[in-house]
Design a protein around this motif. Structure first.
Motif, mmCIF file in Angstrom:
data_model
loop_
_atom_site.group_PDB
_atom_site.id
_atom_site.type_symbol
_atom_site.label_atom_id
_atom_site.label_comp_id
_atom_site.label_asym_id
_atom_site.label_seq_id
_atom_site.Cartn_x
_atom_site.Cartn_y
_atom_site.Cartn_z
ATOM 1 N N ASN A 270 0.646 -1.069 0.282
ATOM 2 C CA ASN A 270 -0.052 -0.095 -0.252
ATOM 3 C C ASN A 270 1.338 1.576 -0.274
ATOM 4 O OD1 ASN A 270 -2.172 1.971 2.221
ATOM 5 N ND2 ASN A 270 -3.373 0.717 0.226
ATOM 6 N N ARG A 271 1.635 0.853 -0.486
ATOM 7 C CA ARG A 271 2.952 2.062 -0.671
ATOM 8 C C ARG A 271 3.206 3.242 -1.112
ATOM 9 N NH1 ARG A 271 6.931 -0.188 2.009
ATOM 10 N NH2 ARG A 271 8.820 1.689 1.619
ATOM 11 N N SER A 272 2.255 3.489 -2.720
ATOM 12 C CA SER A 272 1.260 4.846 -2.796
ATOM 13 C C SER A 272 0.860 5.708 -2.096
ATOM 14 C CB SER A 272 0.965 4.359 -3.968
ATOM 15 O OG SER A 272 -0.251 4.040 -4.106
ATOM 16 N N ASN A 273 0.453 5.269 -0.993
ATOM 17 C CA ASN A 273 -0.934 6.003 -0.530
ATOM 18 C C ASN A 273 -0.096 5.951 0.529
ATOM 19 O OD1 ASN A 273 -3.413 6.401 1.088
ATOM 20 N ND2 ASN A 273 -3.756 4.285 1.728
ATOM 21 N N ALA A 274 -0.459 7.228 2.080
ATOM 22 C CA ALA A 274 -0.009 7.646 2.867
ATOM 23 C C ALA A 274 -0.805 7.265 4.310
ATOM 24 C CB ALA A 274 0.222 9.073 3.199
ATOM 25 N N SER A 275 -0.318 6.766 5.031
ATOM 26 C CA SER A 275 -1.100 6.590 6.716
ATOM 27 C C SER A 275 -0.117 7.053 7.606
ATOM 28 C CB SER A 275 -1.460 4.866 7.040
ATOM 29 O OG SER A 275 -1.595 4.168 5.282
ATOM 30 N N SER A 276 -0.875 7.874 8.558
ATOM 31 C CA SER A 276 -0.494 8.940 9.015
ATOM 32 C C SER A 276 -0.577 8.206 10.998
ATOM 33 C CB SER A 276 -0.638 10.574 8.892
ATOM 34 O OG SER A 276 -1.219 10.744 9.321
ATOM 35 N N GLU A 277 0.481 8.606 11.297
ATOM 36 C CA GLU A 277 0.487 9.256 12.868
ATOM 37 C C GLU A 277 0.202 10.454 13.186
ATOM 38 O OE1 GLU A 277 3.461 8.047 15.059
ATOM 39 O OE2 GLU A 277 3.608 5.294 13.407
ATOM 40 N N VAL A 278 -1.120 11.399 13.782
ATOM 41 C CA VAL A 278 -1.234 12.250 13.346
ATOM 42 C C VAL A 278 -1.980 12.982 14.884
ATOM 43 C CG1 VAL A 278 -3.847 12.031 13.203
ATOM 44 C CG2 VAL A 278 -2.871 14.237 12.588
ATOM 45 N N GLU A 279 -1.435 13.925 15.666
ATOM 46 C CA GLU A 279 -2.003 14.766 16.751
ATOM 47 C C GLU A 279 -2.740 15.543 16.274
ATOM 48 O OE1 GLU A 279 2.084 14.110 19.591
ATOM 49 O OE2 GLU A 279 0.889 15.967 18.815
ATOM 50 N N PHE A 280 -3.807 16.446 16.809
ATOM 51 C CA PHE A 280 -4.752 17.790 16.927
ATOM 52 C C PHE A 280 -4.777 18.331 18.315
ATOM 53 C CE2 PHE A 280 -7.520 13.159 15.857
ATOM 54 C CZ PHE A 280 -7.490 13.210 14.210
ATOM 55 N N ALA A 281 -4.125 19.792 17.344
ATOM 56 C CA ALA A 281 -4.272 20.465 18.685
ATOM 57 C C ALA A 281 -5.397 21.744 18.431
ATOM 58 C CB ALA A 281 -2.732 21.497 18.602
ATOM 59 N N ASP A 282 -6.283 21.132 19.154
ATOM 60 C CA ASP A 282 -7.553 22.409 19.212
ATOM 61 C C ASP A 282 -7.934 22.336 17.870
ATOM 62 O OD1 ASP A 282 -8.155 23.598 21.705
ATOM 63 O OD2 ASP A 282 -6.512 24.892 21.763
ATOM 64 N N ALA A 283 -8.039 21.547 16.977
ATOM 65 C CA ALA A 283 -8.517 21.633 15.659
ATOM 66 C C ALA A 283 -9.539 21.585 15.595
ATOM 67 C CB ALA A 283 -8.492 19.954 15.190
ATOM 68 N N PHE A 284 -10.462 21.928 14.450
ATOM 69 C CA PHE A 284 -11.421 22.788 14.467
ATOM 70 C C PHE A 284 -12.267 21.587 13.422
ATOM 71 C CE2 PHE A 284 -14.955 23.932 11.869
ATOM 72 C CZ PHE A 284 -16.436 24.373 12.114
ATOM 73 N N ALA A 285 -13.714 21.053 13.864
ATOM 74 C CA ALA A 285 -14.266 19.978 13.592
ATOM 75 C C ALA A 285 -16.524 20.561 14.099
ATOM 76 C CB ALA A 285 -13.880 18.624 13.751
ATOM 77 N N TRP A 286 -17.074 19.731 12.515
ATOM 78 C CA TRP A 286 -17.960 19.974 12.926
ATOM 79 C C TRP A 286 -19.532 18.717 13.474
ATOM 80 C CZ3 TRP A 286 -16.512 21.178 7.403
ATOM 81 C CH2 TRP A 286 -16.219 22.297 7.338
ATOM 82 N N ARG A 287 -19.744 19.140 14.504
ATOM 83 C CA ARG A 287 -20.118 17.552 14.710
ATOM 84 C C ARG A 287 -20.963 16.607 13.338
ATOM 85 N NH1 ARG A 287 -25.345 17.231 17.359
ATOM 86 N NH2 ARG A 287 -24.996 19.000 17.440
ATOM 87 N N VAL A 288 -20.451 14.851 13.652
ATOM 88 C CA VAL A 288 -21.495 14.574 12.578
ATOM 89 C C VAL A 288 -22.413 13.527 13.439
ATOM 90 C CG1 VAL A 288 -21.974 12.941 11.243
ATOM 91 C CG2 VAL A 288 -20.359 14.930 11.111
ATOM 92 N N GLY A 289 -24.050 13.705 13.614
ATOM 93 C CA GLY A 289 -25.203 13.095 14.191
ATOM 94 C C GLY A 289 -25.243 13.294 15.932
ATOM 95 N N GLU A 290 -25.293 12.940 16.745
ATOM 96 C CA GLU A 290 -26.039 13.499 18.366
ATOM 97 C C GLU A 290 -24.240 12.847 18.774
ATOM 98 O OE1 GLU A 290 -29.412 11.809 20.113
ATOM 99 O OE2 GLU A 290 -30.379 11.981 17.269
ATOM 100 N N GLU A 291 -24.771 13.810 20.202
ATOM 101 C CA GLU A 291 -23.273 13.240 20.996
ATOM 102 C C GLU A 291 -23.501 12.482 21.375
ATOM 103 O OE1 GLU A 291 -22.313 16.005 23.971
ATOM 104 O OE2 GLU A 291 -21.102 17.860 22.741
#
Ligand SMILES: Cc1cc2nc3c(=O)[nH]c(=O)nc-3n(C[C@H](O)[C@H](O)[C@H](O)COP(=O)(O)OP(=O)(O)OC[C@H]3O[C@@H](n4cnc5c(N)ncnc54)[C@H](O)[C@@H]3O)c2cc1C
Length: 550
Positions: A270-291
Motif C-alpha cells: 500500500n506504498r503509493s498511499n500515505a498512512s499517518s500518525e497525527v496529533e490534533f491541537a485544538d483542531a476545529f470540527a463539525w459534529r456529525v450525528g448526535e453526541e
C-alpha cells in the motif's frame, strides 16, 4: 560467446518469456466479471465498462501504478525555518491515478447530490469499475473508498451535505492544498484508530470540547490514511460520549487547521498511499450525528468500506490469475507450454474457480446495496453477508496471490512483475476496517440482534443453493454453530461456510455448472490447503481456463 552463438540472429533477445500483460481490456477479457455484472442488473453499462477496462488495462496505467509505488509519499512536517507545514508530497503518478478514478466517479457515483443513494445499478457498475481499477493500483483507492463511504455518515447532517456534496460528487480531482471551499473537488478520510485500540474504538481518548461554531479536538490517531484528504471523519469523546465529527484541513477563515502529522507508517505494501500518525491541537470540527452516537453514526460508512475491501481483494486475485494464465500460455517447459501441463492446468483452473466465486459474490453483494433502500430483505442480506464476504475474500487473497506468483516461477518473485506488489497489498484489506475475528463477531452480532432478518437471509440462501453438493449440510452446520452458547469459539468455521454458501448462491445465478463445481470442491468436501489439489475433469479445467482469459 562462441562464433556460432554470436551468428544466431537475435541471440541476446530473451527466449521462452511471456510478453508483458498490458494493453488488455480488463472488462472484455473477463467473462466471469461480465456475467456477474449482467446478472446483477449492470448489463446496460457494458460498453462504458469496456471503455473503462481498456483504459485501465493500458500500458500507460500500469506504468503510472509502478511509478506511484516506487516513489512513495513523503511527509514535509516543517519548512526550512521550522514552521509547521504538515503536508505530504505525492509523486505526480499518484495524482494522475486519483484524477482518473475521480473522473470515473469511483469516489461518489453511488450517491445523488443530496446524499441519497443513486438508483440501481449504481453500486454494481461502480463495483465493476472499482474491481478493474484495483487490478492496476490499489493504494490510491484508499481515499476513493473513504470519500464514497463517508457520505453514508454525513447524510445525517443536511447542512454539511448541502455544503460539501457538490465538491464530493465533482469529477474534477483537485490536489491543491487549499481550503475545501476553494477547490473544484474534495476527498474525505477517517480517523478512528488510536494507539490503545482500533477494534475497540470506545477506548478512544481524543477529546471533543464544544466551542462557538463546532468542537475543538485534542488528542491523536495512530492510523489516519490519505492525510491530504480535505476533511476527516474522526471519533472523539464529547461531553455526551463518543461522537463523530468532521475535521477539515482548513478552518473557515482559511487558516490551516490543527492537524500535526508525526510520521508516515513504513508499511508492508500500500506504498503509493500515505498512512499517518497525527496529533490534533485544538483542531476545529463539525459534529456529525448526535453526541454519544459516534459508533452508530459511522456504522453505515463502515459497511461500505468493508464492501470495497472485498471488491478490491477480488480484483487483485483476478489480476494475479490473469498474469499466471497469461504466462503459462507462453512459457514452455519440457517441450510443452505450462498451460498444457496437466498439473499446472489443475492449479490454474482451481484458482479460476475461486476468482469466479469471489467475483460473483462481491457483485451480488453490491446488488444488495443497490436494492437495500427499498427492499428490507436485501438490506438484511447486506447486513449479514458484508462481514462474511470481507472475511472470506480478503483472507483468501494473500495465499491465492502467492500461488499465482509461483506459477510465474522466479519471474513472479521479481519486483518488475506485478506479483510482489499484489502480494504485499493483499493482507491490508483483511486487517483494516475490521480484522478477521472482528468480522466473525459482527456476523454473530447480526444473527443475535437482527435474528429474524438474518434467518430470512439463510432461508433465501437455502433456496438459491438447492441441490448443490454440500449446501444442505453447510446450512445445517451454520445454524447449529450459531445456536451454540460457545458460538464465538467456532465462529470462523461457521462464517467461512456462510461465505462459501453465499458464493455458491451467487455463482449459481452466473453459471450453474461452475456453482456445482465450486460447491463440490468447497462445500461437500473441505478444500485441500493447496490450489490444484482437486479432482476436476479435463473438460471442466478447459472451460474454466477459457472463461478466465480468452
Ligand atoms: C495500512 C493501514 C491503514 C490504516 N488506515 C486507517 C485509517 O485511515 N483510519 C483508521 O481509523 N484506521 C486505520 N487503520 C487501522 C485499522 O483499521 C486497525 O489496525 C484495525 O481496525 C485493527 O485495529 P488494531 O490495529 O488496534 O488491532 P486490535 O484491535 O488490537 O486487534 C488485534 C487483533 O485482535 C483481533 N480481535 C479484536 N477483538 C477481538 C475479540 N473480541 N475476539 C477475538 N479477536 C479479536 C482482531 O481481529 C485483530 O486480529 C489502518 C491500518 C492499516 C494497516
Amino acid at each position: 560467446m562462441n562464433a556460432d552463438m554470436a551468428a544466431q540472429p537475435g541471440f541476446d533477445e530473451p527466449l521462452n518469456q511471456s510478453p508483458p500483460y498490458v494493453d488488455v481490456d480488463l472488462y472484455g477479457s473477463d467473462q466471469p466479471l461480465q456475467r456477474a455484472v449482467a446478472c446483477n442488473g449492470g448489463e446496460g453499462d457494458a460498453a462504458a465498462l469496456s471503455t473503462f477496462g481498456k483504459q485501465w488495462g493500458s500500458a500507460d496505467m500500469f506504468e503510472l501504478a509502478r511509478q506511484a509505488n516506487e516513489n512513495p509519499p513523503k511527509l514535509k512536517a516543517f519548512d526550512a525555518k521550522g514552521f509547521r507545514r504538515d503536508v505530504i508530497e505525492f509523486h505526480p503518478a499518484y495524482h494522475d491515478l486519483m484524477a482518473e478514478s475521480v473522473a470515473a466517479g469511483l469516489q461518489a457515483s453511488t450517491w445523488r447530490d443530496d446524499a441519497a443513494p443513486a438508483a440501481a445499478p449504481a453500486q454494481v457498475t461502480r463495483a465493476a469499475r472499482f474491481y478493474m481499477a484495483a487490478q492496476v493500483e490499489t493504494g490510491h483507492l484508499c481515499p476513493i473508498t473513504m470519500t464514497r463511504a463517508a457520505v453514508a455518515a454525513l447524510a445525517v447532517e443536511p447542512t454539511l451535505v448541502a455544503k460539501l456534496m457538490p465538491k464530493i460528487v465533482s469529477r474534477r480531482y483537485d490536489p491543491r492544498f487549499l481550503p475545501w471551499f476553494e477547490k473544484t473537488g474534495i476527498t474525505l478520510g477517517m480517523g478512528m484508530t488510536e494507539k490503545q485500540g482500533g477494534t475497540d474504538v470506545r477506548a478512544n481518548r481524543t477529546r471533543a470540547e464544544p466551542d462557538a461554531e463546532g468542537y475543538a479536538i485534542n488528542g491523536d490517531k495512530w492510523f489516519m490514511s490519505a492525510p491530504m484528504c480535505d476533511a476527516f471523519l474522526v471519533l472523539a469523546q464529547a461531553p455526551g460520549g463518543l461522537t463523530c465529527v468532521l475535521m477539515p484541513r482548513f478552518r473557515a477563515d482559511g487558516s490551516v487547521n490543527g492537524l500535526h502529522f508525526q510520521r508516515l507508517k513504513d508499511k508492508l505494501g500500500n506504498r503509493s498511499n500515505a498512512s499517518s500518525e497525527v496529533e490534533f491541537a485544538d483542531a476545529f470540527a463539525w459534529r456529525v450525528g448526535e453526541e454519544g452516537r459516534g459508533v452508530r453514526t459511522i456504522i453505515n460508512m463502515v459497511q461500505l468500506t468493508r464492501l470495497d475491501c472485498a471488491i478490491a481483494s477480488a480484483g487483485i486475485m483476478r489480476m494475479a490469475l490473469a498474469q499466471a494464465v497469461h504466462h503459462a500460455r507462453y512459457r514452455t517447459v519440457f517441450q510443452k507450454h505450462l498451460a498444457d501441463q496437466p498439473m499446472m492446468r489443475a492449479v490454474l483452473a482451481d484458482m479460476a474457480l475461486d476468482v469466479e466465486a469471489a467475483t460473483a459474490l462481491v457483485m451480488r453483494l453490491a446488488r444488495s446495496f443497490d436494492l437495500a433502500a427499498d427492499d428490507p430483505r436485501e438490506a438484511a442480506r447486506a447486513r449479514l453477508l458484508t462481514p462474511a464476504v470481507k472475511y472470506w475474500v480478503c483472507k483468501t487473497a494473500p495465499g491465492f496471490i502467492y500461488e499465482a506468483m509461483e506459477c510465474l516461477g522466479g519471474n513472479g518473485y521479481v519486483e518488475e512483475s506485478l506479483l510482489p506488489r499484489l502480494y504485499r497489498e493483499a493482507p491490508v484489506n483483511a486487517i483494516w476496517e475490521g480484522s478477521g475475528n472482528v468480522m466473525c463477531l459482527d456476523v454473530i452480532r447480526a444473527l443475535s440482534r437482527e435474528a429474524d432478518a438474518a434467518l430470512t437471509v439463510l432461508h433465501e440462501l437455502t433456496g438459491e443453493t438447492l441441490g448443490l453438493p454440500g449446501a444442505g449440510e453447510a446450512i445445517a452446520f451454520i445454524g447449529k454453530s450459531f445456536r451454540r452458547l460457545d458460538g464465538e469459539r467456532v465462529a470462523r468455521l461457521a462464517v467461512e461456510k456462510l461465505a462459501l454458501l453465499a458464493a455458491a448462491a451467487a455463482l449459481n445465478q452466473v453459471s450453474p455448472h461452475h456453482a456445482e463445481l465450486f460447491a463440490a470442491t468447497r462445500l461437500a468436501t473441505n478444500h485441500a490447503s493447496m490450489y490444484g489439489a482437486v479432482d476436476l475433469t479435463n473438460a471442466d479445467i478447459r472451460g474454466l481456463l477459457e472463461r478466465a482469459l480468452p
